[in-house]
Design a protein around this motif. Structure first.
Motif, PDB file in Angstrom:
ATOM      1  N   GLY A 110     -77.058  28.936  -1.822  1.00 49.36           N
ATOM      2  CA  GLY A 110     -78.342  28.603  -2.427  1.00 49.36           C
ATOM      3  C   GLY A 110     -78.613  29.337  -3.723  1.00 49.36           C
ATOM      4  N   HIS A 111     -77.744  30.285  -4.081  1.00 48.52           N
ATOM      5  CA  HIS A 111     -77.862  31.016  -5.337  1.00 48.52           C
ATOM      6  C   HIS A 111     -76.876  30.535  -6.393  1.00 48.52           C
ATOM      7  CE1 HIS A 111     -80.026  34.837  -3.622  1.00 48.52           C
ATOM      8  NE2 HIS A 111     -80.589  33.698  -3.250  1.00 48.52           N
ATOM      9  N   SER A 112     -76.110  29.520  -6.061  1.00 44.03           N
ATOM     10  CA  SER A 112     -75.157  28.972  -7.032  1.00 44.03           C
ATOM     11  C   SER A 112     -75.901  27.983  -7.919  1.00 44.03           C
ATOM     12  CB  SER A 112     -73.996  28.287  -6.310  1.00 44.03           C
ATOM     13  OG  SER A 112     -73.019  27.855  -7.238  1.00 44.03           O
ATOM     14  N   VAL A 113     -76.707  28.525  -8.820  1.00 40.61           N
ATOM     15  CA  VAL A 113     -77.676  27.730  -9.573  1.00 40.61           C
ATOM     16  C   VAL A 113     -77.137  27.315 -10.945  1.00 40.61           C
ATOM     17  CG1 VAL A 113     -79.616  28.833  -8.409  1.00 40.61           C
ATOM     18  CG2 VAL A 113     -78.748  29.796 -10.554  1.00 40.61           C
ATOM     19  N   HIS A 114     -77.865  26.392 -11.537  1.00 44.44           N
ATOM     20  CA  HIS A 114     -77.625  25.953 -12.915  1.00 44.44           C
ATOM     21  C   HIS A 114     -78.878  26.302 -13.702  1.00 44.44           C
ATOM     22  CE1 HIS A 114     -76.778  23.399 -16.373  1.00 44.44           C
ATOM     23  NE2 HIS A 114     -75.571  23.136 -15.881  1.00 44.44           N
ATOM     24  N   PHE A 115     -78.776  27.235 -14.649  1.00 44.94           N
ATOM     25  CA  PHE A 115     -79.944  27.695 -15.408  1.00 44.94           C
ATOM     26  C   PHE A 115     -79.866  27.231 -16.858  1.00 44.94           C
ATOM     27  CE2 PHE A 115     -76.691  30.996 -15.119  1.00 44.94           C
ATOM     28  CZ  PHE A 115     -76.361  31.175 -16.443  1.00 44.94           C
ATOM     29  N   GLY A 116     -79.110  26.154 -17.103  1.00 40.52           N
ATOM     30  CA  GLY A 116     -78.742  25.706 -18.438  1.00 40.52           C
ATOM     31  C   GLY A 116     -77.233  25.676 -18.548  1.00 40.52           C
ATOM     32  N   ALA A 117     -76.581  26.402 -17.668  1.00 42.34           N
ATOM     33  CA  ALA A 117     -75.143  26.419 -17.425  1.00 42.34           C
ATOM     34  C   ALA A 117     -74.967  26.936 -16.000  1.00 42.34           C
ATOM     35  CB  ALA A 117     -74.422  27.331 -18.423  1.00 42.34           C
ATOM     36  N   PRO A 118     -73.814  26.669 -15.366  1.00 41.45           N
ATOM     37  CA  PRO A 118     -73.632  27.125 -13.981  1.00 41.45           C
ATOM     38  C   PRO A 118     -73.393  28.624 -13.903  1.00 41.45           C
ATOM     39  CG  PRO A 118     -72.085  25.345 -14.567  1.00 41.45           C
ATOM     40  CD  PRO A 118     -72.681  25.850 -15.844  1.00 41.45           C
ATOM     41  N   VAL A 119     -74.037  29.280 -12.954  1.00 39.86           N
ATOM     42  CA  VAL A 119     -73.786  30.704 -12.751  1.00 39.86           C
ATOM     43  C   VAL A 119     -72.325  30.941 -12.376  1.00 39.86           C
ATOM     44  CG1 VAL A 119     -74.406  30.791 -10.290  1.00 39.86           C
ATOM     45  CG2 VAL A 119     -74.736  32.808 -11.718  1.00 39.86           C
ATOM     46  N   ARG A 120     -71.705  29.969 -11.720  1.00 41.12           N
ATOM     47  CA  ARG A 120     -70.281  30.076 -11.372  1.00 41.12           C
ATOM     48  C   ARG A 120     -69.421  30.257 -12.629  1.00 41.12           C
ATOM     49  NH1 ARG A 120     -68.287  27.761  -6.511  1.00 41.12           N
ATOM     50  NH2 ARG A 120     -66.461  27.180  -7.746  1.00 41.12           N
ATOM     51  N   GLN A 121     -69.807  29.560 -13.686  1.00 39.19           N
ATOM     52  CA  GLN A 121     -69.021  29.653 -14.913  1.00 39.19           C
ATOM     53  C   GLN A 121     -69.135  31.028 -15.550  1.00 39.19           C
ATOM     54  OE1 GLN A 121     -70.115  26.939 -18.154  1.00 39.19           O
ATOM     55  NE2 GLN A 121     -67.925  26.564 -18.477  1.00 39.19           N
ATOM     56  N   MET A 122     -70.311  31.644 -15.469  1.00 33.10           N
ATOM     57  CA  MET A 122     -70.464  32.993 -16.014  1.00 33.10           C
ATOM     58  C   MET A 122     -69.581  33.981 -15.241  1.00 33.10           C
ATOM     59  SD  MET A 122     -72.486  32.205 -18.376  1.00 33.10           S
ATOM     60  CE  MET A 122     -71.986  30.469 -18.267  1.00 33.10           C
ATOM     61  N   VAL A 123     -69.496  33.796 -13.915  1.00 33.63           N
ATOM     62  CA  VAL A 123     -68.612  34.635 -13.103  1.00 33.63           C
ATOM     63  C   VAL A 123     -67.164  34.451 -13.544  1.00 33.63           C
ATOM     64  CG1 VAL A 123     -67.724  35.001 -10.760  1.00 33.63           C
ATOM     65  CG2 VAL A 123     -70.186  34.656 -11.126  1.00 33.63           C
ATOM     66  N   ALA A 124     -66.779  33.190 -13.756  1.00 34.15           N
ATOM     67  CA  ALA A 124     -65.394  32.899 -14.147  1.00 34.15           C
ATOM     68  C   ALA A 124     -65.062  33.468 -15.522  1.00 34.15           C
ATOM     69  CB  ALA A 124     -65.163  31.391 -14.122  1.00 34.15           C
ATOM     70  N   LEU A 125     -66.013  33.453 -16.451  1.00 33.48           N
ATOM     71  CA  LEU A 125     -65.767  34.025 -17.779  1.00 33.48           C
ATOM     72  C   LEU A 125     -65.421  35.503 -17.694  1.00 33.48           C
ATOM     73  CD1 LEU A 125     -68.598  32.342 -19.899  1.00 33.48           C
ATOM     74  CD2 LEU A 125     -66.129  32.052 -20.216  1.00 33.48           C
ATOM     75  N   GLY A 126     -65.988  36.184 -16.707  1.00 34.38           N
ATOM     76  CA  GLY A 126     -65.701  37.600 -16.521  1.00 34.38           C
ATOM     77  C   GLY A 126     -64.449  37.869 -15.714  1.00 34.38           C
ATOM     78  N   GLY A 127     -63.720  36.815 -15.362  1.00 35.74           N
ATOM     79  CA  GLY A 127     -62.500  36.984 -14.588  1.00 35.74           C
ATOM     80  C   GLY A 127     -62.691  36.864 -13.102  1.00 35.74           C
ATOM     81  N   GLY A 128     -63.903  36.536 -12.676  1.00 31.74           N
ATOM     82  CA  GLY A 128     -64.187  36.439 -11.255  1.00 31.74           C
ATOM     83  C   GLY A 128     -63.910  35.060 -10.693  1.00 31.74           C
ATOM     84  N   ARG A 129     -63.687  35.023  -9.384  1.00 32.17           N
ATOM     85  CA  ARG A 129     -63.583  33.743  -8.678  1.00 32.17           C
ATOM     86  C   ARG A 129     -64.771  33.643  -7.732  1.00 32.17           C
ATOM     87  NH1 ARG A 129     -61.655  30.990  -4.231  1.00 32.17           N
ATOM     88  NH2 ARG A 129     -60.984  32.836  -3.060  1.00 32.17           N
ATOM     89  N   PRO A 130     -65.746  32.781  -8.055  1.00 35.87           N
ATOM     90  CA  PRO A 130     -66.935  32.690  -7.208  1.00 35.87           C
ATOM     91  C   PRO A 130     -66.597  32.130  -5.840  1.00 35.87           C
ATOM     92  CG  PRO A 130     -66.974  31.023  -8.934  1.00 35.87           C
ATOM     93  CD  PRO A 130     -65.808  31.894  -9.224  1.00 35.87           C
TER      94      PRO A 130
END
Length: 367
Positions: A110-130
């Protein structure tokens, strides 16, 4: 001299939606504008300035240190990169390829939100795998604990009106699970205004927007322990390089933080009650005052639109107002509800909003 608004064909908007990125964040105080102008007139050693601003962030948030960013979204990417790579230059320069380092970032579905872009993508940019756990409307501490494994790097908690509010694991439970497994907790508290509240929960890295509740320029900040903040700043030698913050923004953020600490908050209910009463007689509108769905100290005037009496539904009414330069909060437009957020509007803009609503609804019915 004509204004750049005129030259560019982008007239100022009346923002009744909130401190939204899409509408330019905040209108800056004279003090913030002056501070940014001061920065623009001089050179400075940027590493020294970043460290100094980090200390200001630490003081404002009650933490050991801080790291300024271009916004809360970049703050998520930098925080994730920091827990994966730390200050290891080889790993920093390899991101977003985490290699053999733990890189899974667990978050409630329920926290995997889209705030103008997906929060998952911000995690991935930092090298993370959501890694999303649970269901959209039901996540427990057991869901979090069950997903933790040898590749887990951190737990992410999104404190936002965008996130599902019902049935979600609490931040306190998230911190408890993380502590039991010796893992850090990252909190995205982008639009929150209680700067000391969220670090005090035990979260390790807390991310805020500088351009929303704080009232600064488009910017952001991370706060936490000195060790974590050193790792965050180290990412400016890697994935954060294209997210670097200018000296003008840094000065503006500091001034906004200093002003924010002494500025009153909340107190919008009486103003919104008066506005709700003024709009209640317009055809097709039912009005009431509602509190913020995410628990912030914000009260708004909610408009429920009767399509038959108003001659248009809520989405159409919002679109007509936007065409005239007035932007309402439309998060629940599909359910027939719009909202007016008092924070970005001055009294003159509020009068213009009333006039335009009246012209659309009452004017047409009196023809």
């Amino acid at each position: 001299m004509q204004s750049l608004h005129h030259d560019l064909g982008t007239p100022p908007a009346i923002n009744a939606s909130g401190k939204m990125t899409a509408l330019g964040g905040s209108v800056l105080s004279d003090g913030v504008v002056t501070a940014m102008g001061e920065a623009a007139r001089h050179h400075v050693v940027m590493d020294d300035l970043m460290a100094a601003v980090g200390r200001e962030i630490g003081r404002a948030t009650g933490t050991e240190d801080g790291c300024p960013t271009t916004g809360a979204a970049s703050g998520i990417a930098i925080a994730v990169a920091a827990v994966i790579a730390g200050t290891d230059l080889s790993r920093i320069e390899a991101l977003p390829d985490a290699g053999d380092a733990p890189c899974e970032v667990i978050l409630p579905r329920g926290h995997s939100v889209h705030f103008g872009a997906p929060v998952r993508q911000m995690v991935a940019l930092g090298g993370g795998r959501p890694v999303e756990v649970g269901s959209a409307n039901k996540v427990t501490a057991d869901h979090l604990a069950g997903a933790i494994g040898p590749r887990t790097a951190a737990l992410l908690y999104v404190q936002s009106h965008h996130a599902v509010q019902k049935g979600m694991v609490s931040l306190a439970q998230t911190v408890e699970v993380a502590r039991a497994h010796d893992l850090p907790v990252i909190v995205d508290a982008a639009a929150e205004g209680e700067l000391r509240r969220w670090p005090a929960t035990g979260a390790d890295l807390v991310i805020y927007s500088g351009g929303k509740a704080v009232g600064g320029p488009t910017s952001g900040m991370i706060c936490g322990s000195a060790a974590h903040m050193a790792a965050c700043r180290a990412q400016y030698g890697g994935i954060a390089r294209p997210m670097k913050v200018g000296k003008e923004t840094l000065f503006g953020l500091v001034q906004a933080l200093r002003e924010y600490g002494s500025a009153p908050s909340g107190g919008h209910r009486p103003r919104m009650e008066k506005l709700a009463a003024r709009l209640a007689d317009l055809p097709g509108l039912t009005t009431r005052v509602v509190s913020d769905e995410a628990g912030r100290d914000i009260h708004r005037t909610e408009l429920t639109v009767d399509p038959e009496a108003a001659g248009r539904d809520a989405s159409e009414l919002a679109a007509e107002l936007a065409a005239s330069g007035v932007y309402l909060r439309g998060h629940h437009a599909v359910t027939g509800r719009l909202a007016i957020d008092p924070r970005p509007m001055n009294p003159d803009e509020e009068e213009q909003l009333v006039d335009r609503l009246t012209a659309l609804l009452d004017g047409e019915n009196n023809r």
